[in-house]
Write a protein that holds these residues in place. Structure first.
Motif, PDB file in Angstrom:
ATOM      1  N   PRO A 123      11.877   2.243 -21.404  1.00  0.00           N
ATOM      2  CA  PRO A 123      12.570   2.042 -22.686  1.00  0.00           C
ATOM      3  C   PRO A 123      11.727   2.462 -23.879  1.00  0.00           C
ATOM      4  N   MET A 124      12.360   3.077 -24.842  1.00  0.00           N
ATOM      5  CA  MET A 124      11.727   3.365 -26.128  1.00  0.00           C
ATOM      6  C   MET A 124      12.134   2.212 -27.036  1.00  0.00           C
ATOM      7  N   ARG A 125      11.247   1.231 -27.109  1.00  0.00           N
ATOM      8  CA  ARG A 125      11.612  -0.049 -27.710  1.00  0.00           C
ATOM      9  C   ARG A 125      10.522  -0.563 -28.632  1.00  0.00           C
ATOM     10  N   LEU A 126      10.961  -1.175 -29.752  1.00  0.00           N
ATOM     11  CA  LEU A 126      10.051  -1.874 -30.657  1.00  0.00           C
ATOM     12  C   LEU A 126      10.667  -3.232 -30.953  1.00  0.00           C
ATOM     13  N   ARG A 127       9.982  -4.253 -30.522  1.00  0.00           N
ATOM     14  CA  ARG A 127      10.487  -5.626 -30.616  1.00  0.00           C
ATOM     15  C   ARG A 127      11.859  -5.716 -29.957  1.00  0.00           C
ATOM     16  N   GLU A 128      12.894  -6.032 -30.720  1.00  0.00           N
ATOM     17  CA  GLU A 128      14.225  -6.212 -30.118  1.00  0.00           C
ATOM     18  C   GLU A 128      15.091  -4.958 -30.193  1.00  0.00           C
ATOM     19  N   GLU A 129      14.558  -3.898 -30.765  1.00  0.00           N
ATOM     20  CA  GLU A 129      15.362  -2.681 -30.938  1.00  0.00           C
ATOM     21  C   GLU A 129      14.974  -1.617 -29.925  1.00  0.00           C
ATOM     22  N   THR A 130      15.934  -1.197 -29.117  1.00  0.00           N
ATOM     23  CA  THR A 130      15.730  -0.111 -28.157  1.00  0.00           C
ATOM     24  C   THR A 130      16.500   1.099 -28.652  1.00  0.00           C
ATOM     25  N   ILE A 131      15.807   2.224 -28.821  1.00  0.00           N
ATOM     26  CA  ILE A 131      16.446   3.399 -29.411  1.00  0.00           C
ATOM     27  C   ILE A 131      16.716   4.500 -28.387  1.00  0.00           C
ATOM     28  N   GLY A 132      16.206   4.351 -27.170  1.00  0.00           N
ATOM     29  CA  GLY A 132      16.416   5.372 -26.152  1.00  0.00           C
ATOM     30  C   GLY A 132      15.557   5.111 -24.929  1.00  0.00           C
ATOM     31  N   THR A 133      15.396   6.135 -24.096  1.00  0.00           N
ATOM     32  CA  THR A 133      14.573   5.998 -22.893  1.00  0.00           C
ATOM     33  C   THR A 133      13.793   7.286 -22.615  1.00  0.00           C
ATOM     34  N   LEU A 134      12.600   7.094 -22.074  1.00  0.00           N
ATOM     35  CA  LEU A 134      11.784   8.192 -21.551  1.00  0.00           C
ATOM     36  C   LEU A 134      11.945   8.146 -20.044  1.00  0.00           C
ATOM     37  N   ASN A 135      12.388   9.259 -19.451  1.00  0.00           N
ATOM     38  CA  ASN A 135      12.743   9.266 -18.037  1.00  0.00           C
ATOM     39  C   ASN A 135      11.867  10.251 -17.255  1.00  0.00           C
ATOM     40  N   LEU A 136      11.155   9.726 -16.263  1.00  0.00           N
ATOM     41  CA  LEU A 136      10.214  10.521 -15.472  1.00  0.00           C
ATOM     42  C   LEU A 136      10.763  10.722 -14.069  1.00  0.00           C
ATOM     43  N   PHE A 137      10.978  11.973 -13.708  1.00  0.00           N
ATOM     44  CA  PHE A 137      11.515  12.327 -12.397  1.00  0.00           C
ATOM     45  C   PHE A 137      10.407  12.889 -11.513  1.00  0.00           C
ATOM     46  N   ARG A 138      10.439  12.539 -10.226  1.00  0.00           N
ATOM     47  CA  ARG A 138       9.458  13.070  -9.278  1.00  0.00           C
ATOM     48  C   ARG A 138      10.180  13.616  -8.055  1.00  0.00           C
ATOM     49  N   ASP A 139       9.556  14.627  -7.428  1.00  0.00           N
ATOM     50  CA  ASP A 139      10.204  15.261  -6.282  1.00  0.00           C
ATOM     51  C   ASP A 139       9.777  14.664  -4.946  1.00  0.00           C
ATOM     52  N   SER A 140       9.018  13.567  -4.979  1.00  0.00           N
ATOM     53  CA  SER A 140       8.640  12.871  -3.750  1.00  0.00           C
ATOM     54  C   SER A 140       8.827  11.373  -3.951  1.00  0.00           C
TER      55      SER A 140
END
Length: 236
Positions: free
Chosen positions: A123-140
């Protein structure tokens, strides 16, 4: 000389911070974020989804078209780890995408089709506010190392603070502009009152009532009427 892991992390943070210059572009910041995350954290690909003012998520940056396809599928179905992370404000990890819950079937099938085996949604979050997500994909399959997960959250936090800071500045600028407009308008109104008082031979208070009455009857702003009087384009 081979760089140590700590040196790589410090360089990554420095690179991310370098994006936070005056008048920086949010898209540049997020593109830098996904590229750093992919390179430093060993992700096959990375992507960021950001919420607009209505809370609707959209893909803003990604390291590959495959990532975008997976995230777009999540958005269309509104089901998957990235959405779950945004809604809950917590990290959501799948060490084996093949074991995804049935409710995430559309995401699972598209992710596997694109060659992804595991994902961590941060989560891209500061205190109670979430503004988006950073998503990490792996091939294994397998879990992301704890230190890497901490680093991913730190990367996301830096970007989140930068974005929210920019929003605050933008709102502050808007307030300052509104205040300055009000101040400028007040000066023009005072000038207009003087003009009307002199030409009509009335008091300043009566002049203002004439200006306000004209504005109301014609459904236009007092500032507009005052400016026209001062510019000699209107005579009351």
């Amino acid at each position: 000389m081979t760089r140590t892991r700590d040196q790589e992390m410090l360089t990554a943070f420095a690179g991310l911070a370098d994006t936070l210059v005056a008048d920086y572009d949010v898209v540049d910041l997020l593109q830098n974020l996904v590229e750093l995350s992919s390179r430093v954290l060993g992700a096959t690909a990375a992507g960021v989804m950001l919420a607009d003012e209505h809370g609707e998520l959209d893909v803003i940056a990604s390291t590959s078209e495959a990532t975008r396809l997976v995230e777009v599928m999540q958005l269309s179905a509104y089901a998957g780890p990235c959405i779950e992370s945004f809604v809950t404000g917590r990290v959501v990890s799948l060490s084996d995408i093949a074991d995804s819950p049935e409710r995430w079937r559309a995401f699972r099938d598209r992710a596997l089709e694109q060659g992804f085996a595991a994902i961590d949604a941060v989560p891209m979050r500061l205190r109670e506010e979430t503004i988006g997500t950073l998503n990490l994909f792996r091939d294994s399959t397998g879990e992301l190392a704890p230190d890497d997960l901490i680093a991913a959250q730190a990367f996301a936090d830096v970007a989140t603070i930068g974005i929210l800071h920019q929003r605050t500045l933008a709102e502050s600028d808007a307030v300052r502009q509104q205040l300055q407009f009000a101040l400028n308008s007040r000066i023009v109104i005072e000038q207009a009152k003087g003009v009307v008082a002199q030409t009509r031979g009335v008091s300043i208070d009566a002049a203002f009532e004439l200006i306000r009455g004209h504005a109301r009857s014609n459904r236009i702003g007092i500032s507009t009427v005052a400016a026209e009087i001062v510019d000699r384009r209107l005579r009351l």
